[in-house]
Write an enzyme that holds these catalytic residues in place. Structure first.
Site, PDB file in Angstrom:
ATOM      1  N   ASP A 224      -2.637  -6.698  -7.926  1.00 18.95           N
ATOM      2  CA  ASP A 224      -3.496  -6.333  -6.797  1.00 18.95           C
ATOM      3  C   ASP A 224      -4.859  -5.874  -7.310  1.00 18.95           C
ATOM      4  O   ASP A 224      -4.951  -4.917  -8.084  1.00 18.95           O
ATOM      5  CB  ASP A 224      -2.825  -5.217  -5.990  1.00 18.95           C
TER       6      ASP A 224
ATOM      7  N   HIS B 213      -2.388  -8.444  -3.650  1.00 19.63           N
ATOM      8  CA  HIS B 213      -2.542  -7.540  -2.514  1.00 19.63           C
ATOM      9  C   HIS B 213      -1.737  -7.987  -1.299  1.00 19.63           C
ATOM     10  O   HIS B 213      -1.210  -7.160  -0.564  1.00 19.63           O
ATOM     11  CB  HIS B 213      -4.027  -7.452  -2.140  1.00 19.63           C
TER      12      HIS B 213
ATOM     13  N   SER C  16      -2.396  -1.160   2.956  1.00 17.55           N
ATOM     14  CA  SER C  16      -3.767  -1.164   2.456  1.00 17.55           C
ATOM     15  C   SER C  16      -4.530   0.037   3.041  1.00 17.55           C
ATOM     16  O   SER C  16      -4.105   1.173   2.868  1.00 17.55           O
ATOM     17  CB  SER C  16      -4.429  -2.502   2.776  1.00 17.55           C
TER      18      SER C  16
END
Length: 696
Positions: free
Chosen positions: A630, A665, A545
């Site tokens: 995501d 995610h 991320s």
């Protein structure tokens, strides 16, 4: 030797997906952003096929790592039992199950235990399942929960009468958070706007399970703010919070009168973060107004209408240069304060007790099992309880749950994560180093390795994040033992932008100071080599991320510093993302990265955004991971990075892309699939570090 995938220039069908799908009119591969175009999924599936072909020689290693991991952990997991007012609750995950089953029994009658929520059964018809929130009505007759079955963080609301009522879907497409009022009939939840920002709070009245029409309670119009829900442990107040990354305000509703209009505790003030807790007679205000590292004040409950005037706040814990106050939890007897030592980057729990006149009778920190370590307050549902549950762990200490008796000081081990296999925690050693960054700042670097390998430069995996003030306190990982057992060291760079050394550490790595994060990461890498811990030719970087931004930007600055990199759902198209306010969460991120509508800010972001700074440089081999559903870092960010690095053709090894077409995610939701995905990444790391061979 690091073999490349087979190349067949005379057979277009077997050429690289990048060559087959290249569009001369779109050299930056922006066409991948249109998920409705069939060519997008065809490209991702072709890249997945290329990945599988290249990875096939490592499949045996993946299975060995996966099964080695399973052999080291206790697969049948029994959660700690937590008594509420009427029943005791816990979860159990069977050895072969991906998801838990929740159980309860009447207090003091364990022989009458019954299951009431079977997540394993609910997951049977879905490729993905994530529990957002569980909320028991105060009388413990009703269970509400939210669940996501796609990975896009859009949740459905379910309600069931306990213990065995049939679940009913009440609402679709809401936020995850749920909170009951104390009237046993009113449930609060959040809804999103078009950018998936929690922008409104709603009230749902349930009459014996029959839902009325949801009623709007609060809406946040500012696109940089989002809403959240909570209730004080005293159970007297519902707290509705509106917050951006650096500003917040709270609204109060009496928990026994949920139809009351929310009252703003104090209007927001730019740059001031304020959170509340409550004991009968007082509100406690943790805030940074005129106090960069936060302070704790209080105000009499009878004078709450005067809370807008900060002069009415009474000081309790002043601002200090050496510590940051991170949290406050109120109990009938006093407070538990979470605070962080700046110098040692260590979290502490501080207990404060009051007498009937609110005089302080006790003020002390709870003991730590070792340093550095993680320490957190566990479940404490009862307002008057004097036995605190603590969660402790470190890089060499498996997760432990401790009961701390405030009266006797006695510590009782309730449970510790069991570890099986040939590598026990006592055979490991953790060291804390201090790197010197480009501007002289001292950067904490944690490293764990086998004790019998100390003094030998080791292949190393270096992990970092460095954003949002998130803290990388030490954590124990069973999966990590597979790397450590093979002689790999695992290190964490506690770079600026995270909160590891308190609020100043965060502020020194955001907005105009963001470049410090990347320099800190590279300094951590060099420090490991200088101390003889790491083999400078065999260091892999890992970031997920916003950590993918950290690693990606660091590779642009020093492409030869690492022999490999894993970028998991990496935030690498920073400028283009921040220029599109229609994307989920973008506007709420302006206070973290900046608003590119401002020319200076746009240039600053442009100067570090990984995709905007690629060059024909000797990048290391890379494993890029994306997820189709995501909503935080869209699948196209790692896909673009893969395509453009492949076209540059200057990497020292393969650049691989794998997109999970059934996840969001956080990756796979079932624990076995998630563990298998981790084993795949570890196999790549071991190959890239030269620890395991790959037969082409």
């Amino acid at each position: 030797m690091k073999a490349q995938p087979p190349h067949h220039p005379d057979n277009p069908a077997s050429a690289s997906p990048v060559a087959r799908f290249h569009r001369p009119e779109d050299p930056e591969w922006h066409w991948l952003e249109n998920r409705e175009e069939p060519g997008v999924t065809t490209f991702l599936e072709a890249a997945n096929a290329e990945f599988s072909t290249w990875f096939a020689p490592l499949d045996d290693l993946v299975e060995r790592l996966y099964h080695g991991h399973l052999a080291r952990r206790e697969l049948a997991v029994h959660g700690l039992r937590t008594p509420l007012d009427h029943y005791t609750y816990w979860s159990e995950t069977a050895a072969e199950a991906d998801y838990p089953v929740w159980w309860r029994h009447p207090n003091g009658k364990p022989d009458r235990a019954v299951p009431f929520l079977n997540m394993e059964k609910r997951a049977a018809d879905h490729d993905f399942l994530e529990l957002g929130d569980m909320a028991l009505s105060p009388d413990e007759r009703w269970l509400a929960w939210s669940e996501d079955t796609r990975g896009d963080e859009m949740f459905d609301l379910f309600l069931a009468r306990l213990p065995d009522g049939e679940p009913e879907r009440l609402l679709e497409g809401i936020g995850p958070e749920l909170t009951w009022a104390e009237d046993n009939t009113t449930l609060f939840f959040t809804r999103y706007d078009a950018t998936q920002r929690p922008e409104s709070i709603w009230r749902l009245v349930l009459n014996e399970g029959v839902a009325g029409e949801p009623e709007l309670v609060l809406r946040e119009e500012d696109p940089e703010f989002w809403l959240g829900l909570g209730k004080t442990r005293s159970r007297e107040w519902l707290v509705l919070e509106s917050a951006s990354k650096d500003t917040s305000e709270s609204y109060l509703i009496p928990a026994m009168a949920p139809a009351t209009a929310p009252r703003c505790f104090r209007p927001r003030e730019s740059g001031v973060e304020l959170s509340l807790d409550h004991r009968p007679g007082h509100f406690y205000l943790l805030h940074n107004r005129g106090a960069t590292h936060f302070r704790l004040d209080m105000i009499d409950e009878a004078r709450v209408e005067e809370a807008a005037d900060a002069d009415q706040w009474q000081p309790l814990i002043p601002h200090r240069e050496e510590d940051t106050l991170e949290g406050v939890d109120a109990f009938a007897w006093g407070l538990v304060i979470t605070e962080r030592d700046h110098e040692e980057a260590q979290v502490w729990l501080r207990v404060i007790e009051f007498d009937e006149e609110h005089g302080i009778t006790r003020d002390e920190r709870l003991p730590l099992p070792e340093t550095p370590c993680s320490l957190a307050l566990g479940d404490a549902p009862h307002f008057d309880q004097r036995r605190l549950r603590l969660r402790e762990e470190s890089f060499v200490l498996p997760v432990s749950w401790i009961e701390h008796d405030l009266d006797s000081g006695e510590r009782t081990l309730l449970k510790q994560q069991p570890i099986h296999g040939d590598l026990k925690p006592e055979a490991l050693v953790c060291e804390r180093l201090w790197a010197t960054s480009h501007d002289g700042a001292r950067i904490p670097v944690s490293v764990v390795m086998r004790a019998n390998l100390v003094g030998h430069p080791l292949p190393t995996l270096l992990y970092g994040y460095g954003a949002y003030g998130e803290v990388l306190d030490p954590w124990f990982s069973v999966a990590r033992l597979e790397l450590l057992a093979r002689g790999v060291a695992f290190a964490v760079a506690h770079v600026r932008g995270g909160g590891d050394r308190g609020e100043p550490w965060y502020l020194a790595g955001k907005l105009e100071h963001k470049a410090n994060s990347f320099r800190d990461f590279l300094a951590a890498r060099d420090c490991l080599v200088e101390h003889g811990i790491s083999d400078g030719e065999r260091i892999a970087a890992y970031g997920a991320s916003a950590g993918g931004l950290l690693v990606g930007a660091s590779l642009n600055l020093a492409p030869e510093a690492f022999s490999a990199a894993v970028l998991d759902v990496p935030f690498v198209d920073v400028l283009r993302t921040m220029e599109n306010p229609d994307l989920p969460l973008t506007t709420a991120e302006y206070t973290e990265w900046g608003n590119p509508d401002e020319p200076d800010t746009r240039k600053r972001i442009r100067d570090y955004s990984p995709l905007d700074n690629l060059a024909a440089a000797p990048y290391p081999t890379m494993f890029l991971q994306g997820s189709w559903h995501d909503t935080r870092v869209p699948y196209w960010e790692p896909a673009k990075l893969y395509a453009r690095l492949t076209e540059l053709g200057t990497a020292r090894g393969p650049v691989l892309l794998r997109t999970d077409m059934a996840a969001g995610h956080g990756g796979a939701s079932g624990r076995f699939k998630a563990w298998h995905d981790g084993a795949r990444q570890d196999a790549y790391i071991l190959w890239a570090l030269g620890v395991e061979n790959r037969e082409a």
